[in-house]
Design a protein around this motif. Sequence first.
Motif, mmCIF file in Angstrom:
data_model
loop_
_atom_site.group_PDB
_atom_site.id
_atom_site.type_symbol
_atom_site.label_atom_id
_atom_site.label_comp_id
_atom_site.label_asym_id
_atom_site.label_seq_id
_atom_site.Cartn_x
_atom_site.Cartn_y
_atom_site.Cartn_z
ATOM 1 N N PHE A 1 -4.844 7.041 2.693
ATOM 2 C CA PHE A 1 -4.914 6.070 3.750
ATOM 3 C C PHE A 1 -6.426 6.004 3.982
ATOM 4 O O PHE A 1 -6.884 4.549 4.212
ATOM 5 C CB PHE A 1 -4.081 6.621 5.257
ATOM 6 N N GLY A 2 -7.358 6.969 4.047
ATOM 7 C CA GLY A 2 -8.639 6.796 4.256
ATOM 8 C C GLY A 2 -9.208 5.901 3.167
ATOM 9 O O GLY A 2 -10.240 5.052 3.260
ATOM 10 N N HIS A 3 -8.880 6.446 1.759
ATOM 11 C CA HIS A 3 -9.336 5.578 0.829
ATOM 12 C C HIS A 3 -9.096 4.057 0.741
ATOM 13 O O HIS A 3 -9.871 3.298 0.547
ATOM 14 C CB HIS A 3 -8.789 6.178 -0.598
ATOM 15 N N GLN A 4 -7.906 3.763 0.988
ATOM 16 C CA GLN A 4 -7.548 2.201 1.275
ATOM 17 C C GLN A 4 -8.061 1.812 2.329
ATOM 18 O O GLN A 4 -8.461 0.428 2.170
ATOM 19 C CB GLN A 4 -5.715 2.507 1.371
ATOM 20 N N LYS A 5 -8.446 2.297 3.329
ATOM 21 C CA LYS A 5 -9.292 1.541 4.523
ATOM 22 C C LYS A 5 -10.599 1.228 3.947
ATOM 23 O O LYS A 5 -10.832 -0.011 4.172
ATOM 24 C CB LYS A 5 -9.405 2.654 5.587
ATOM 25 N N PHE A 6 -11.076 2.108 3.261
ATOM 26 C CA PHE A 6 -12.481 1.525 2.339
ATOM 27 C C PHE A 6 -12.423 0.332 1.566
ATOM 28 O O PHE A 6 -13.295 -0.579 1.690
ATOM 29 C CB PHE A 6 -13.092 2.827 1.844
ATOM 30 N N ASP B 1 0.712 -1.184 0.068
ATOM 31 C CA ASP B 1 0.022 0.010 0.006
ATOM 32 C C ASP B 1 0.946 1.131 0.001
ATOM 33 O O ASP B 1 2.028 1.470 -0.243
ATOM 34 C CB ASP B 1 -0.956 -0.059 1.158
ATOM 35 N N SER C 1 -15.541 5.010 -0.413
ATOM 36 C CA SER C 1 -14.178 5.173 -0.969
ATOM 37 C C SER C 1 -14.287 6.145 -2.138
ATOM 38 O O SER C 1 -13.073 6.999 -2.293
ATOM 39 C CB SER C 1 -13.573 4.072 -1.596
ATOM 40 N N ARG D 1 -2.973 11.045 4.031
ATOM 41 C CA ARG D 1 -3.977 11.005 4.575
ATOM 42 C C ARG D 1 -5.339 10.529 3.858
ATOM 43 O O ARG D 1 -6.091 9.850 4.309
ATOM 44 C CB ARG D 1 -4.529 12.303 5.577
ATOM 45 N N ASP E 1 -9.992 -1.956 1.628
ATOM 46 C CA ASP E 1 -9.605 -3.052 2.575
ATOM 47 C C ASP E 1 -10.960 -3.538 3.016
ATOM 48 O O ASP E 1 -11.221 -4.780 3.019
ATOM 49 C CB ASP E 1 -8.754 -2.729 3.637
ATOM 50 N N SER E 2 -11.995 -2.552 3.499
ATOM 51 C CA SER E 2 -13.357 -3.320 4.085
ATOM 52 C C SER E 2 -14.151 -3.798 2.999
ATOM 53 O O SER E 2 -14.872 -4.805 3.239
ATOM 54 C CB SER E 2 -13.910 -2.031 4.970
#
Length: 725
Positions: free
Chosen positions: A109-114, A49, A136, A106, A116-117
């Motif tokens: 990172f937030g986009h990648q979290k969505f 990532d 995302s 930042r 991953d979910s």
Amino acid sequence: MMLACTGWSQVGNTTAPFELKGSVKGKENFEPIKDVQISTDNGRYTTTDVFGEFKIQVSLGDILIVESPDFETVRHRITSDEDVDILVMGYVPNNSPRKEKKISSRSTFGHQKFLDSANFYKKTDLEKSIDFIAKSIAPLGNRGNKKELSLSLTTLGEIYMYHKQYDLAIANYKDALAARTSNRTKLLLGNTYILNGEYKNAEEELLPLLKEKHMVPYQRVELHENLGDAYKGLSDLKKALDFYQEGLQIAEKNQISPKVIDLNSKIADTYASENRVIEAEGFYQNSLSLSKQVAPQRQIQENEKVADFYNQKNRYDDEIQLRKQSLNELQQLRDTDEKKEQPSSFGQQDTITSQRINYKIANAYIAQDRLDEAIPYLERSIVEADEEDDLVVQKDATRKLSEVYRYKGDFSKALESYQAYVTVVDSLYVRKEQEIGRAARLNREIANKQNRIASLEQERELSQSKYSLAVTEQQLFQETSKRQKWIIYSLIFGIILMSLTTFLYYRSNKQQKLTNNLLALRSLRTQMNPHFIFNALNSVNNFIARSDERSANRFLSDFSVLMRSVLENSEEDFIPLSKELELLELYVKLEHSRFSDKFDYDIQVDEKIDVDAFQIPPMLLQPYIENAIWHGLRYKEEKGFLKIGVHQITHDLLEITIVDNGIGRKKSAELKTSNQKKQKSKGMGNIKKRIKILNEMYKNKVEVSISNLNDDQTGTKVSLKLKKD
């Protein structure tokens, strides 16, 4: 390049898979390196990532392969579950302002979290997974973010692909490529074309990738494998074999074990399809021997594939031997999983189960007329299928057992088995009805989610346009301040810019109106199909309630044909009139089978009319025919008559009439209950809305009028005039 591991610990001799964490960074400055390809020799695959970190499922003894165009490929054997840190010597990152980099990090990172979910819920909760994709996309803002948008759309395509929604997957892959070109997305698009049977499109998408020089070996193997699949689908077996064999060479050279097995098996399948038995058996033996060196599940899959080959060639003893080996492997796998307290699974798409293998062994014995040896395997298959709630295998095995007893002359047991078979079939019918309902609800939800994502993308593009316009105005202001003598030219430029903005705004509004109309039509079509299915299933229920099995079976067979046609046409704005007439004839036939004592019907199409030259919205005529039968002819005391006629008024104008001699609209309205009067016909309401939207878009293409047939207000005539495009 240097490999550094944070520690080593012995975790026993177990080969259970676990999640390995690690990172890839520059050695001198510890700068994270993203988009590095991380894979294992067992076929697992991921990328790093934005922080240079990765997670991948591995087992002890696996080879971890780290690949990137920026540095030399590294292989590392997994000996513990400790994190693995990879340091790259001489890595120099791209320089950028620190503040902008922090904001970008930042946001990414937030986009990648969505994402991953979304991947986490992909297999278990489709709706929740799509919701995370929407989340995302929503915060991407007005600065473009083409890469993040492409990643979101690619992930959405993978979700649809997993759930076999191939058309939606293809559409999202294309949108992802429009935002940002990616070899991985192109490979996924080509693979989806193959799964959807669009082999020519797959060939056109994948062939240009052969010229790419920076593809990692795993992707290049996938490329050759997919091209082989495409040419096999196009019946060009020579080209298919060439690509399979070239992919096999690359896989063997780079020690990609799963792909070596896959390609040996596919080459064998291709030779088998040409009836080249010796070559096919040689490659099947290769895949069998290689599969024994990897996971037990893979060995079972190859055993079953080769056993199917033996079955086709009537080599039943070899088939039985292989399938018995599969049963032993399955039992050992089940015992191992019970000790670990976790279930064994082959994946969503796999149909290899103990009950199915037992059933196939029994069939092999039956083919050799060894009925006594087949019976225990059939009985075992029935018991296991009942335990696993596998009604399909239970139905087939129970029917086959009844036939075996009948061949042996044991008619009492044959009757007993047949009665059990009938019970299973009834249960299967109930389950299929439930599945149809669930599928309809799921399709509605998917359509709503996809519409929401499309709306988010439009909003993002609009925000991007506004941002670009704001930047342009700011630059214009700065330029004007620096050069006062050019103020007149700046004013002229501003006027031109405002005129252009007004024109673009007008064109955008016009396009938005067209888009809204298309979305409304799609929404109305998704409402029509469940309404139609619900009304048609009432007819099926009538036969089931009367225990008329033969009529129910015949009705369900015709109904399945009707349903397939309805679902195939549901995404189209227009279909050929000939298809609509075929669908209507089948629908009237089904209704007549239920109300044969209430009406007769006749469908007359002028032979001079070229019905294929006219296009009509799907499911446009059915609600009018349904009203004629259910509200006009059904309440008529004597037997009524329904007439559907198609005749040509002019070269470009066609008239379709639906005439019934029923009780009429006035009498039908009087017979309605108070509850029915409070409810509006969903089908007719949707038709009126669809006609209104279609006439706005296509300049009065459809005209509908309804009138009484007789002066005493009995009978009804519906006239629909259709213009040629």
